[in-house]
Design a protein around this motif. Structure first.
Motif, PDB file in Angstrom:
ATOM      1  N   ALA A   9       0.975  -0.798   0.045  1.00  0.00           N
ATOM      2  CA  ALA A   9       0.099  -0.244   0.432  1.00  0.00           C
ATOM      3  C   ALA A   9       0.432   1.327   0.056  1.00  0.00           C
ATOM      4  O   ALA A   9       0.496   2.186  -0.645  1.00  0.00           O
ATOM      5  N   ARG A  10       1.898   1.112   0.656  1.00  0.00           N
ATOM      6  CA  ARG A  10       2.751   2.502   0.528  1.00  0.00           C
ATOM      7  C   ARG A  10       3.538   2.691  -0.413  1.00  0.00           C
ATOM      8  O   ARG A  10       3.730   3.384  -0.734  1.00  0.00           O
ATOM      9  N   ALA A  11       4.034   1.746  -0.957  1.00  0.00           N
ATOM     10  CA  ALA A  11       4.769   1.894  -2.537  1.00  0.00           C
ATOM     11  C   ALA A  11       3.290   2.501  -3.790  1.00  0.00           C
ATOM     12  O   ALA A  11       4.460   3.391  -4.526  1.00  0.00           O
ATOM     13  N   VAL A  12       2.247   1.791  -3.364  1.00  0.00           N
ATOM     14  CA  VAL A  12       1.380   2.470  -4.116  1.00  0.00           C
ATOM     15  C   VAL A  12       1.814   3.988  -3.872  1.00  0.00           C
ATOM     16  O   VAL A  12       1.188   5.222  -4.831  1.00  0.00           O
ATOM     17  N   GLU A  13       1.186   4.012  -2.744  1.00  0.00           N
ATOM     18  CA  GLU A  13       0.499   5.900  -2.260  1.00  0.00           C
ATOM     19  C   GLU A  13       2.021   6.249  -3.162  1.00  0.00           C
ATOM     20  O   GLU A  13       2.257   7.557  -3.326  1.00  0.00           O
ATOM     21  N   HIS A  14       3.547   5.837  -2.522  1.00  0.00           N
ATOM     22  CA  HIS A  14       4.428   6.658  -2.578  1.00  0.00           C
ATOM     23  C   HIS A  14       4.447   7.096  -4.807  1.00  0.00           C
ATOM     24  O   HIS A  14       4.796   8.078  -5.199  1.00  0.00           O
ATOM     25  N   LEU A  15       3.747   6.124  -4.791  1.00  0.00           N
ATOM     26  CA  LEU A  15       4.889   5.580  -7.091  1.00  0.00           C
ATOM     27  C   LEU A  15       3.035   7.067  -7.401  1.00  0.00           C
ATOM     28  O   LEU A  15       3.520   7.766  -8.132  1.00  0.00           O
ATOM     29  N   ARG A  16       1.777   7.135  -6.704  1.00  0.00           N
ATOM     30  CA  ARG A  16       0.877   8.154  -7.173  1.00  0.00           C
ATOM     31  C   ARG A  16       1.736   8.900  -7.288  1.00  0.00           C
ATOM     32  O   ARG A  16       1.625  10.355  -7.717  1.00  0.00           O
ATOM     33  N   LEU A  17       2.041   9.715  -6.515  1.00  0.00           N
ATOM     34  CA  LEU A  17       3.268  11.347  -6.048  1.00  0.00           C
ATOM     35  C   LEU A  17       4.283  11.418  -7.336  1.00  0.00           C
ATOM     36  O   LEU A  17       4.296  12.479  -8.004  1.00  0.00           O
ATOM     37  N   ILE A  18       4.682   9.748  -7.583  1.00  0.00           N
ATOM     38  CA  ILE A  18       5.845  10.255  -8.986  1.00  0.00           C
ATOM     39  C   ILE A  18       4.572  11.082  -9.735  1.00  0.00           C
ATOM     40  O   ILE A  18       5.130  11.506 -11.100  1.00  0.00           O
ATOM     41  N   VAL A  19       3.972   9.685 -10.495  1.00  0.00           N
ATOM     42  CA  VAL A  19       3.026   9.918 -11.503  1.00  0.00           C
ATOM     43  C   VAL A  19       2.522  10.639 -11.661  1.00  0.00           C
ATOM     44  O   VAL A  19       2.211  12.151 -12.945  1.00  0.00           O
ATOM     45  N   ALA A  20       2.050  11.881 -10.732  1.00  0.00           N
ATOM     46  CA  ALA A  20       1.279  12.941 -10.668  1.00  0.00           C
ATOM     47  C   ALA A  20       2.421  13.709 -11.245  1.00  0.00           C
ATOM     48  O   ALA A  20       2.123  14.742 -11.755  1.00  0.00           O
ATOM     49  N   GLU A  21       3.428  13.632 -10.352  1.00  0.00           N
ATOM     50  CA  GLU A  21       4.170  15.112 -10.800  1.00  0.00           C
ATOM     51  C   GLU A  21       4.926  14.329 -12.726  1.00  0.00           C
ATOM     52  O   GLU A  21       5.118  15.933 -13.011  1.00  0.00           O
ATOM     53  N   LEU A  22       4.978  13.236 -13.585  1.00  0.00           N
ATOM     54  CA  LEU A  22       5.002  13.233 -14.414  1.00  0.00           C
ATOM     55  C   LEU A  22       3.580  14.616 -15.744  1.00  0.00           C
ATOM     56  O   LEU A  22       3.501  13.357 -16.170  1.00  0.00           O
ATOM     57  N   GLN A  23       2.520  14.464 -14.604  1.00  0.00           N
ATOM     58  CA  GLN A  23       1.733  14.979 -15.183  1.00  0.00           C
ATOM     59  C   GLN A  23       0.307  13.866 -16.058  1.00  0.00           C
ATOM     60  O   GLN A  23      -0.268  13.504 -16.970  1.00  0.00           O
ATOM     61  N   LEU A  24       0.342  12.631 -15.540  1.00  0.00           N
ATOM     62  CA  LEU A  24      -0.032  11.712 -16.020  1.00  0.00           C
ATOM     63  C   LEU A  24      -1.690  10.526 -15.083  1.00  0.00           C
ATOM     64  O   LEU A  24      -2.017  11.283 -13.656  1.00  0.00           O
ATOM     65  N   ALA A  25      -2.326  10.718 -15.593  1.00  0.00           N
ATOM     66  CA  ALA A  25      -3.684  10.725 -14.779  1.00  0.00           C
ATOM     67  C   ALA A  25      -3.629   8.902 -14.122  1.00  0.00           C
ATOM     68  O   ALA A  25      -3.356   7.967 -14.110  1.00  0.00           O
ATOM     69  N   THR A  26      -4.225   8.898 -12.878  1.00  0.00           N
ATOM     70  CA  THR A  26      -4.162   7.795 -12.271  1.00  0.00           C
ATOM     71  C   THR A  26      -5.518   8.569 -11.533  1.00  0.00           C
ATOM     72  O   THR A  26      -6.481   8.566 -11.481  1.00  0.00           O
ATOM     73  N   VAL A  27      -5.649   6.639 -11.214  1.00  0.00           N
ATOM     74  CA  VAL A  27      -7.254   6.299 -11.247  1.00  0.00           C
ATOM     75  C   VAL A  27      -7.273   6.198  -9.249  1.00  0.00           C
ATOM     76  O   VAL A  27      -6.421   5.568  -8.457  1.00  0.00           O
ATOM     77  N   ARG A  28      -8.926   6.110  -8.499  1.00  0.00           N
ATOM     78  CA  ARG A  28      -8.319   6.431  -6.981  1.00  0.00           C
ATOM     79  C   ARG A  28      -8.448   5.271  -6.741  1.00  0.00           C
ATOM     80  O   ARG A  28      -7.940   4.639  -5.378  1.00  0.00           O
ATOM     81  N   GLY A  29      -9.289   4.047  -7.461  1.00  0.00           N
ATOM     82  CA  GLY A  29      -9.119   2.646  -6.718  1.00  0.00           C
ATOM     83  C   GLY A  29      -7.451   2.441  -6.556  1.00  0.00           C
ATOM     84  O   GLY A  29      -6.359   2.342  -7.072  1.00  0.00           O
ATOM     85  N   GLN A  30      -8.017   1.055  -6.104  1.00  0.00           N
ATOM     86  CA  GLN A  30      -6.618   0.721  -5.871  1.00  0.00           C
ATOM     87  C   GLN A  30      -6.226  -1.051  -4.746  1.00  0.00           C
ATOM     88  O   GLN A  30      -7.544  -1.425  -4.183  1.00  0.00           O
ATOM     89  N   VAL A  31      -6.137  -1.473  -5.769  1.00  0.00           N
ATOM     90  CA  VAL A  31      -5.920  -3.206  -5.110  1.00  0.00           C
ATOM     91  C   VAL A  31      -5.064  -4.219  -4.545  1.00  0.00           C
ATOM     92  O   VAL A  31      -3.901  -3.541  -5.281  1.00  0.00           O
ATOM     93  N   VAL A  32      -4.408  -4.403  -3.376  1.00  0.00           N
ATOM     94  CA  VAL A  32      -3.105  -4.437  -2.676  1.00  0.00           C
ATOM     95  C   VAL A  32      -3.600  -5.848  -1.825  1.00  0.00           C
ATOM     96  O   VAL A  32      -4.495  -6.314  -1.666  1.00  0.00           O
ATOM     97  N   LEU A  33      -2.461  -6.969  -2.706  1.00  0.00           N
ATOM     98  CA  LEU A  33      -2.934  -8.116  -2.500  1.00  0.00           C
ATOM     99  C   LEU A  33      -1.341  -8.675  -1.276  1.00  0.00           C
ATOM    100  O   LEU A  33      -0.982  -7.597  -1.338  1.00  0.00           O
ATOM    101  N   SER A  34      -2.045  -9.025  -0.674  1.00  0.00           N
ATOM    102  CA  SER A  34      -1.140 -10.057   0.416  1.00  0.00           C
ATOM    103  C   SER A  34      -0.581 -11.615   0.336  1.00  0.00           C
ATOM    104  O   SER A  34      -0.989 -11.754  -0.126  1.00  0.00           O
ATOM    105  N   PHE A  35       0.879 -11.409   0.773  1.00  0.00           N
ATOM    106  CA  PHE A  35       1.101 -13.113   0.517  1.00  0.00           C
ATOM    107  C   PHE A  35       0.676 -13.317   1.620  1.00  0.00           C
ATOM    108  O   PHE A  35       0.354 -14.754   1.122  1.00  0.00           O
ATOM    109  N   PHE A  36       0.175 -12.725   2.206  1.00  0.00           N
ATOM    110  CA  PHE A  36      -0.464 -14.167   3.629  1.00  0.00           C
ATOM    111  C   PHE A  36      -1.762 -14.393   2.954  1.00  0.00           C
ATOM    112  O   PHE A  36      -2.256 -15.770   3.771  1.00  0.00           O
ATOM    113  N   THR A  37      -2.650 -13.514   2.443  1.00  0.00           N
ATOM    114  CA  THR A  37      -4.053 -13.819   2.396  1.00  0.00           C
ATOM    115  C   THR A  37      -4.761 -14.106   0.993  1.00  0.00           C
ATOM    116  O   THR A  37      -5.571 -14.502   1.057  1.00  0.00           O
TER     117      THR A  37
END
Length: 75
Positions: A9-37
């Motif tokens: 989840a934190r990596a995805v949040e960080h990537l959102r900041l990076i792509v925003a600086e590149l002026q790329l459109a992002t979507v709000r939805g997020q899928v985070v998969l856990s190795f455990f579940t």
């Protein structure tokens, strides 16, 4: 979409900041998969139903953005 011990989840949040600086459109939805579940024996993807629902929401948002930005791409 991210995967990891805690779903990346934190990596995805960080990537959102990076792509925003590149002026790329992002979507709000997020899928985070856990190795455990969401993985069987940490190797075979077996997502829970909530993950499938989250993926459907993410893809719906992606299609909406794609349609909306089509005018810009083809204009």
């Amino acid at each position: 979409m991210g995967y990891g011990v805690v779903g990346a989840a934190r990596a995805v949040e960080h990537l959102r900041l990076i792509v925003a600086e590149l002026q790329l459109a992002t979507v709000r939805g997020q899928v985070v998969l856990s190795f455990f579940t969401d993985f069987e024996n940490f190797t075979v993807l077996r997502p829970a139903q909530r993950q499938e629902d989250a993926l459907t929401e993410l893809l719906d948002q992606l299609v909406s953005w794609s349609n909306a930005l089509g005018v810009v791409r083809h204009g």
